[in-house]
Write an enzyme that holds these catalytic residues in place. Sequence first.
Site, mmCIF file in Angstrom:
data_model
loop_
_atom_site.group_PDB
_atom_site.id
_atom_site.type_symbol
_atom_site.label_atom_id
_atom_site.label_comp_id
_atom_site.label_asym_id
_atom_site.label_seq_id
_atom_site.Cartn_x
_atom_site.Cartn_y
_atom_site.Cartn_z
ATOM 1 C CG ASP A 19 49.704 127.149 127.055
ATOM 2 O OD1 ASP A 19 49.730 125.913 126.882
ATOM 3 O OD2 ASP A 19 50.408 127.936 126.395
ATOM 4 C CB THR A 65 39.649 125.202 115.495
ATOM 5 O OG1 THR A 65 40.298 126.471 115.626
ATOM 6 C CG2 THR A 65 38.171 125.387 115.728
ATOM 7 C CD GLU A 66 43.677 126.943 115.601
ATOM 8 O OE1 GLU A 66 43.279 127.214 116.755
ATOM 9 O OE2 GLU A 66 43.042 127.271 114.572
ATOM 10 C CG ASN A 67 44.116 122.258 121.225
ATOM 11 O OD1 ASN A 67 43.419 122.730 122.113
ATOM 12 N ND2 ASN A 67 45.373 122.674 121.037
ATOM 13 C CD1 TRP A 68 40.125 120.155 115.702
ATOM 14 C CD2 TRP A 68 39.828 117.962 115.982
ATOM 15 N NE1 TRP A 68 38.826 119.958 116.095
ATOM 16 C CE2 TRP A 68 38.614 118.609 116.273
ATOM 17 C CE3 TRP A 68 39.878 116.573 116.089
ATOM 18 C CZ2 TRP A 68 37.469 117.944 116.659
ATOM 19 C CZ3 TRP A 68 38.741 115.886 116.481
ATOM 20 C CH2 TRP A 68 37.544 116.577 116.755
ATOM 21 N NE ARG A 189 51.518 131.531 120.697
ATOM 22 C CZ ARG A 189 52.791 131.200 120.969
ATOM 23 N NH1 ARG A 189 53.748 132.117 120.904
ATOM 24 N NH2 ARG A 189 53.113 129.976 121.302
ATOM 25 C CG LEU A 190 44.996 137.409 122.971
ATOM 26 C CD1 LEU A 190 43.972 138.465 122.586
ATOM 27 C CD2 LEU A 190 44.763 136.964 124.410
ATOM 28 C CB SER A 191 46.587 130.955 120.828
ATOM 29 O OG SER A 191 47.934 131.088 121.148
ATOM 30 C CD GLU A 202 42.981 146.555 130.668
ATOM 31 O OE1 GLU A 202 44.221 146.379 130.740
ATOM 32 O OE2 GLU A 202 42.471 147.547 130.125
HETATM 33 C C1 FPP Z 1 47.145 123.565 127.077
HETATM 34 O O1 FPP Z 1 48.254 122.967 127.660
HETATM 35 C C2 FPP Z 1 45.913 122.930 127.524
HETATM 36 C C3 FPP Z 1 45.030 122.299 126.709
HETATM 37 C C4 FPP Z 1 45.209 122.147 125.248
HETATM 38 C C5 FPP Z 1 43.811 121.658 127.253
HETATM 39 C C6 FPP Z 1 43.216 122.280 128.472
HETATM 40 C C7 FPP Z 1 42.350 121.275 129.134
HETATM 41 C C8 FPP Z 1 42.204 121.151 130.462
HETATM 42 C C9 FPP Z 1 42.772 122.083 131.435
HETATM 43 C C10 FPP Z 1 41.444 120.011 131.003
HETATM 44 C C11 FPP Z 1 40.002 119.997 130.671
HETATM 45 C C12 FPP Z 1 39.224 121.030 131.373
HETATM 46 C C13 FPP Z 1 37.906 121.247 131.140
HETATM 47 C C14 FPP Z 1 37.212 122.361 131.825
HETATM 48 C C15 FPP Z 1 37.136 120.417 130.197
HETATM 49 P P1 FPP Z 1 49.363 122.405 126.688
HETATM 50 O O2 FPP Z 1 49.099 120.960 126.452
HETATM 51 O O3 FPP Z 1 49.433 123.237 125.454
HETATM 52 O O4 FPP Z 1 50.663 122.589 127.560
HETATM 53 P P2 FPP Z 1 52.133 122.867 127.034
HETATM 54 O O5 FPP Z 1 52.107 124.205 126.347
HETATM 55 O O6 FPP Z 1 52.940 122.873 128.269
HETATM 56 O O7 FPP Z 1 52.458 121.738 126.098
#
Ligand code: FPP
Length: 238
Positions: A19, A65-68, A189-191, A202
Amino acid sequence: MPKASKIKPLPRHVAIIMDGNGRWAQKRGLPRLEGHKQGGLNARRVVETFLEYRVPYLTLYAFSTENWNRPKEEVQGLFRLLEEKLDEGDEVAREKKIRVRHLGNLEGLPQKIQKRIREAVEQTKNNTGMTLCLAFNYGGRDEIVQAARRMVSDKLNVKKINETTFSKYLYSEDIPDPDLIIRTGGEMRLSNFLTWQSAYAEIYFTPVLWPDFDKKEIEKALATYSKRQRRFGHVEPG
Ligand code: FPP
């Protein structure tokens, strides 16, 4: 900070919520996708570090699944990034004998991505080095619902349903539960990540944003883990 090679015990399975890419970019006045790009570069460095330490299982949470619900361009950018990572990962996987696994719901993904993930899993299935699980279109509750559906469609005898059989129906099937879950980016949190499998893990939270989570930070997380007492619900012998 002791070198990870001197840290004992090391976890067998580390799972990471990567994150903070968006904030990393925002802080620099860059588009969020640039943060994900840097996050992708860091994912590669982190895999190399855990390979060096011989941690046998590593899981990376790359798309939930929430990133959509994110803007379409960001979602497409994340798909493109996954394709790129899988392409450049081919050679590393061959060289380091990495076995790639996918945790998540393939069906909801574009055909092209599904095909690419299937290929990576198929091509590396006999590799005997680190198992690298990519949690992509993954949700912990979704995983449990899908497992329940499959158990019903397999007409499993009710008496045969226990924790062991349930685990076999999850995306993680034969993967051991994570010993250590790391979340970067400051949220605690674990989201919806590894909801079933995290029962005795842990958890390590760090404010460091994912693109900045380097080897030194990994060593800090591993050193903290090694000092934790894991009792799995038991008490210490008196
Ligand atoms: C969360 O950061 C990150 C993601 C939703 C995507 C993670 C993807 C990568 C690290 C790149 C792809 C890697 C692989 C191995 C395919 P955020 O966008 O929620 O950050 P924020 O909380 O600061 O907005």
